[in-house]
Enzyme design. Structure first.
Site, short mmCIF file in Angstrom:
data_model
loop_
_atom_site.label_atom_id
_atom_site.label_comp_id
_atom_site.label_asym_id
_atom_site.label_seq_id
_atom_site.Cartn_x
_atom_site.Cartn_y
_atom_site.Cartn_z
N TYR A 214 0.67 -1.17 0.10
CA TYR A 214 0.00 0.01 -0.10
C TYR A 214 0.77 1.28 -0.13
O TYR A 214 1.82 1.54 0.89
CB TYR A 214 -1.03 -0.13 1.16
CG TYR A 214 -1.51 -1.24 1.34
CD1 TYR A 214 -2.48 -1.64 0.12
CD2 TYR A 214 -1.73 -2.22 2.36
CE1 TYR A 214 -3.32 -2.87 0.02
CE2 TYR A 214 -2.52 -3.26 2.30
CZ TYR A 214 -3.25 -3.38 1.43
OH TYR A 214 -4.04 -4.70 1.29
N HIS B 131 -5.78 2.30 -0.70
CA HIS B 131 -5.60 2.39 0.71
C HIS B 131 -5.47 3.58 1.40
O HIS B 131 -4.70 3.98 2.38
CB HIS B 131 -4.28 1.56 1.11
CG HIS B 131 -4.65 0.55 2.31
ND1 HIS B 131 -4.38 0.98 3.57
CD2 HIS B 131 -5.15 -0.78 2.17
CE1 HIS B 131 -4.58 -0.33 4.17
NE2 HIS B 131 -5.21 -1.22 3.49
N ARG C 209 -17.62 -2.54 0.35
CA ARG C 209 -16.65 -3.48 0.54
C ARG C 209 -16.36 -3.63 1.97
O ARG C 209 -15.26 -3.81 2.67
CB ARG C 209 -15.37 -2.87 0.07
CG ARG C 209 -14.67 -3.64 -1.01
CD ARG C 209 -13.52 -3.22 -1.46
NE ARG C 209 -12.22 -3.62 -0.60
CZ ARG C 209 -12.22 -4.87 -0.57
NH1 ARG C 209 -12.76 -5.85 -1.06
NH2 ARG C 209 -11.09 -5.33 0.33
MG MG Z 1 -8.37 -2.62 0.94
#
Ligand code: MG
Length: 400
Positions: free
Chosen positions: A158, A208, A279
């Protein structure tokens, strides 16, 4: 009304794959009848255990486990202040265990309680990463060889792999990265993968929340030409008003929500069609009961599900995701971090992966168990979390 009553609520901590997992076991006055639920908040495991055993157990003992909705509302309101991550994970553990018990009593898998399967298995996406473009490409090809069609690509992890940062002497230790370098590299990565692999696979990417809001708008625009399946978390939950600007500027599909705790974080985004995939981490919002309601809300607005499925979800939690995936018409994709052999041993009956699809079994409830003796051989470690100490080149902290 049956004579079955909740006898005990316990939290079991285990780390078979080196990641702290928390599973709640709800026992009833029938010795063979119990349920399992995921309450994994990997970085605050002792706080969740305390919430489950010192607060929820006394609240629930003696009550009818069949009353899932009543008990969810009872737990959610009992501490007066609601929607915190520790509390929500503890509630999720109990909630999922109650669905397990109901399934066992009905002799049906949970997906049948939710209306039955509308697909036989859930398509998954896997993670490809590497420290060079060639390494990422090789990782993508490995998944393609295993018939995976949806692949998340990251150059570095990330925020990318930072190099040559000019950081002031005396800056604190941390997980350093450079947003500008990361954005440039991500564009190069997508170009490389589309040029060398083509259009046959679906590409995903997770930002992220590591870039400033206006840069997120720019990145989403830049990504449009690579036809992503989705671009995830380009904004932090605190900056989600910027999604309107993203939408006005491009049609890159947007996935959002793994940090959400509270319905107020998602209802505006869904009702205004500002995201394409929800999500959330289902334990983080309080379990399968609120996740099922959220999926139904999304269906009305053309938003698909992509439940968070990282390593810091127990196999029971992954099973909850898969049952929702099988039963919800607006399922989009399932993230799959993988369940290794040791986890399968500790959690018999865990979901299985084959040719890019995750499968549940057809046993009652979640169709799985927890080998407590084996789980005890893998104790959790309570240590200071370091990966969340994310820092910019000038040494200041940024959200992880
Ligand atoms: Mg994620």
């Amino acid at each position: 009304m049956s004579n079955i009553r909740i006898r005990k609520v316990r939290a079991i901590l285990t780390a078979p794959a080196g990641i702290n997992l928390i599973v709640v076991k709800v026992e009833t006055n029938e010795p063979e009848l119990y349920g399992l639920g995921c309450a994994t908040f990997a970085y605050r495991e002792l706080a969740v255990k305390c919430m489950v055993e010192d607060y929820l157990d006394p609240l629930l003992v003696g009550r009818d486990p069949a009353d899932i909705e009543e008990l969810w509302q009872l737990m959610n309101n009992n501490s007066y202040w609601r929607n915190g991550p520790v509390e929500n994970n503890a509630i999720s553990g109990v909630d999922m265990a109650l669905w397990d018990i109901k399934g066992k009593m009905a002799k049906m898998p949970v997906y049948d309680l939710m209306g039955g399967k509308c697909r036989q298995a859930a398509a998954v996406y896997r993670h490809a990463s590497g420290s060079t473009l060639e390494e990422v490409e090789e990782s993508v090809r490995k998944w393609m060889d295993q018939k995976v069609r949806h692949i998340r690509v990251q150059w570095g992890m990330y925020g990318g792999k930072a190099s040559g940062l000019n950081t002031p002497p005396g800056s604190s230790a941390g997980s350093y990265y450079c947003p500008d370098q990361y954005v440039r590299n991500t564009v190069k990565l997508m170009e490389h993968i589309r040029t060398n692999i083509g259009d046959e696979i679906e590409l995903l990417h997770d930002t992220h929340e590591r870039i400033p809001a206006i840069q997120a708008v720019q990145l989403a625009k830049e990504m449009e030409k690579f036809r992503l399946f989705f671009l995830e978390d380009i904004l932090s939950p605190e900056q989600s008003s910027w999604f309107e600007m993203v939408r006005k500027n491009c049609t890159t599909p947007i996935a959002m929500g793994e940090l959400f705790n509270n319905p107020k974080e998602w209802d505006y985004l869904i009702a205004n069609r500002l995201i394409d995939f929800i999500r959330v981490h289902i334990t983080q919002i309080g379990g399968v009961t609120p996740a099922r309601k959220l999926a139904v809300l999304c269906e009305a607005f053309g938003v698909r599900t992509a439940w968070h499925g990282p390593g810091d979800v127990s196999p029971v939690g992954h099973m909850g995701n898969v049952h929702l995936d099988l039963a919800c018409h607006n399922f989009g994709i399932q993230e799959w971090a993988g369940i290794n052999d040791v986890l399968h041993e500790v959690f018999p009956g865990s979901p299985e992966l084959k040719d890019g699809y995750a499968y549940a079994n057809d046993k009652p409830g979640w169709g799985m168990d927890l080998n407590e003796e084996l789980a005890a051989k893998y104790p959790c470690e309570n240590k200071v979390t370091t990966w969340t100490q994310t820092r910019l080149p000038d040494g200041s902290l940024h959200t992880p």
